[in-house]
Design an enzyme around this catalytic site. Structure first.
Site, mmCIF file in Angstrom:
data_model
loop_
_atom_site.group_PDB
_atom_site.id
_atom_site.type_symbol
_atom_site.label_atom_id
_atom_site.label_comp_id
_atom_site.label_asym_id
_atom_site.label_seq_id
_atom_site.Cartn_x
_atom_site.Cartn_y
_atom_site.Cartn_z
ATOM 1 N N MET A 1 -15.383 -23.795 -41.092
ATOM 2 C CA MET A 1 -16.393 -23.177 -40.142
ATOM 3 C C MET A 1 -17.077 -21.919 -40.774
ATOM 4 O O MET A 1 -16.249 -21.242 -40.891
ATOM 5 C CB MET A 1 -16.155 -23.181 -38.652
ATOM 6 N N SER B 1 -9.220 -25.256 -42.133
ATOM 7 C CA SER B 1 -9.489 -25.124 -40.962
ATOM 8 C C SER B 1 -10.285 -26.545 -40.600
ATOM 9 O O SER B 1 -9.585 -27.706 -40.667
ATOM 10 C CB SER B 1 -10.350 -24.068 -40.754
ATOM 11 N N GLN B 2 -11.267 -26.517 -39.905
ATOM 12 C CA GLN B 2 -11.947 -27.962 -39.498
ATOM 13 C C GLN B 2 -11.969 -28.835 -40.687
ATOM 14 O O GLN B 2 -12.259 -29.888 -40.588
ATOM 15 C CB GLN B 2 -13.280 -27.467 -38.597
ATOM 16 N N ASP C 1 -2.310 -16.916 -36.113
ATOM 17 C CA ASP C 1 -3.746 -17.699 -35.799
ATOM 18 C C ASP C 1 -4.223 -17.352 -34.240
ATOM 19 O O ASP C 1 -3.602 -17.715 -33.389
ATOM 20 C CB ASP C 1 -3.755 -18.949 -36.120
ATOM 21 N N HIS D 1 -5.513 -16.595 -39.314
ATOM 22 C CA HIS D 1 -6.260 -17.983 -39.690
ATOM 23 C C HIS D 1 -6.870 -17.753 -40.842
ATOM 24 O O HIS D 1 -7.911 -16.874 -41.248
ATOM 25 C CB HIS D 1 -7.453 -18.252 -38.563
#
Ligand code: NAG
Ligand code: NAG
Length: 311
Positions: A35, A109-110, A227, A281
């Protein structure tokens, strides 16, 4: 004598061909960014791509871009329909000649849960090793926070405040499509258009999903121990909250015990790996990436390429 020379020539032509085939000895690599990022951002994925190419000379690296340019790609990380995005990626990867013998995939991540959806739904060409870094495989209980300067992200949060399960939002907001309220699972199951399907949480279980995921050589799930962007961070390992807010590890969940998507089968054959990266993260450095990702999972020789004569 003539025949002999002819044979020698044929022999060397053959050897040369083998050597040429050996040039692409590594599996190609496909990256799916997270993202707020893009396929080619020189500060992030662009740098990682270049680093892989320097570390493994000759390797083919494809970084997924949604839409026609980087601006659209960045927007598509917030707004759109993940199911449609995954279908488009399936088409693109299938049509890339360089990937036809399969590839290793890394989702950031996503991008981690999205590339997993590629494996479960399409996997043509097939993924060899799947590596996800800080993915939200079990969803998020809160939408990700935004930096003040990230206008798109703040817009996403604004739109979401109108209700993640409203018809308008859930079909257009990417983050709503992996949002999971542990206190309201029924609504989640009924309204979320992506995650309940890909995790086979609905009554109908698609067996292809489990079959495809279990066909991986390795599924490496990297969690960032510091994270605070992803809640819970353990979603990177498929852990999630129950109704009371207790964190339930994968092996105590039905998705694992009843093996809805092939994770148990993978683990039983030692192919499901739970890894920690001790940072916040996505804040890993290139040396970590080299030692923990490139060398162990991207540098093996692509056996399929070695002995097939390419025509
Ligand atoms: C199950 O998933 C496969 C792969 O995406 C798809 O082709 C198939 O249509 C799905 N089956 C059903 C009944 O939805
Ligand atoms: C995976 O398998 C190992 C043994 O190989 C076992 O110790 C571990 O508990 C399993 N993990 C899960 C999530 O069940």
């Amino acid at each position: 004598m003539k025949n002999y020379i002819f044979c020698v020539i044929i022999f060397f032509a053959f050897i040369c061909h083998q050597v040429k085939a050996n040039d692409d000895k590594y599996h190609p690599v496909v990256l799916w960014h997270g993202m707020g990022d893009t396929c080619c951002n020189p500060e992030s994925i662009g740098k990682i791509r270049e680093f892989i190419q320097t570390s493994l000379p000759g390797i083919y690296v494809y970084s997924i871009m949604i839409g026609d340019d980087e601006e659209e790609d960045k927007k598509a990380g917030f707004f759109g329909n993940v199911n449609q995005q995954v279908s488009k990626v399936c088409e693109k990867l299938k049509n890339d000649e360089n990937l036809r013998n399969g590839f290793n995939a890394i989702g950031f991540s996503q991008g981690g849960q999205f590339i997993r959806a590629y494996v479960q739904r399409c996997n043509d060409p097939p993924v060899h090793n799947l590596i996800t870094m800080g993915a939200q495989h079990a969803g998020v209980s809160e939408l990700p926070g935004c930096e003040k300067t990230d206008g798109l992200c703040r817009l996403m949060n604004n739109v979401a405040s109108h209700g993640v399960y409203s018809e308008f939002v859930r079909k257009r907001l990417i983050q709503a499509q992996y949002f999971k309220d542990p206190r309201n699972i029924e609504t989640y199951l009924a309204k979320n258009i992506f995650l309940p399907d890909i995790n086979n949480e609905l009554t109908f279980k698609n067996k292809t999903y489990a079959k495809n995921l279990a066909s991986l050589n390795k599924f490496v799930m990297i969690r960032f121990t510091e994270d605070i962007t992803v809640r819970p961070r353990d979603s990177s390992w498929f852990s999630f909250y129950d109704e009371e807010g207790n964190l339930i590890p994968l092996q105590e969940q039905k998705i694992y015990k009843e093996d809805w998507i092939g994770l148990k089968e993978l683990n039983n054959s030692g192919k499901l790996l739970f890894k920690d990266c001790e940072t916040s993260h996505m804040q890993f450095d290139l040396d970590y990436f080299l030692q923990e990702v490139i060398l162990p999972y991207l540098s093996d020789v692509n056996q399929k390429n070695l002995f097939t004569i390419q025509n």
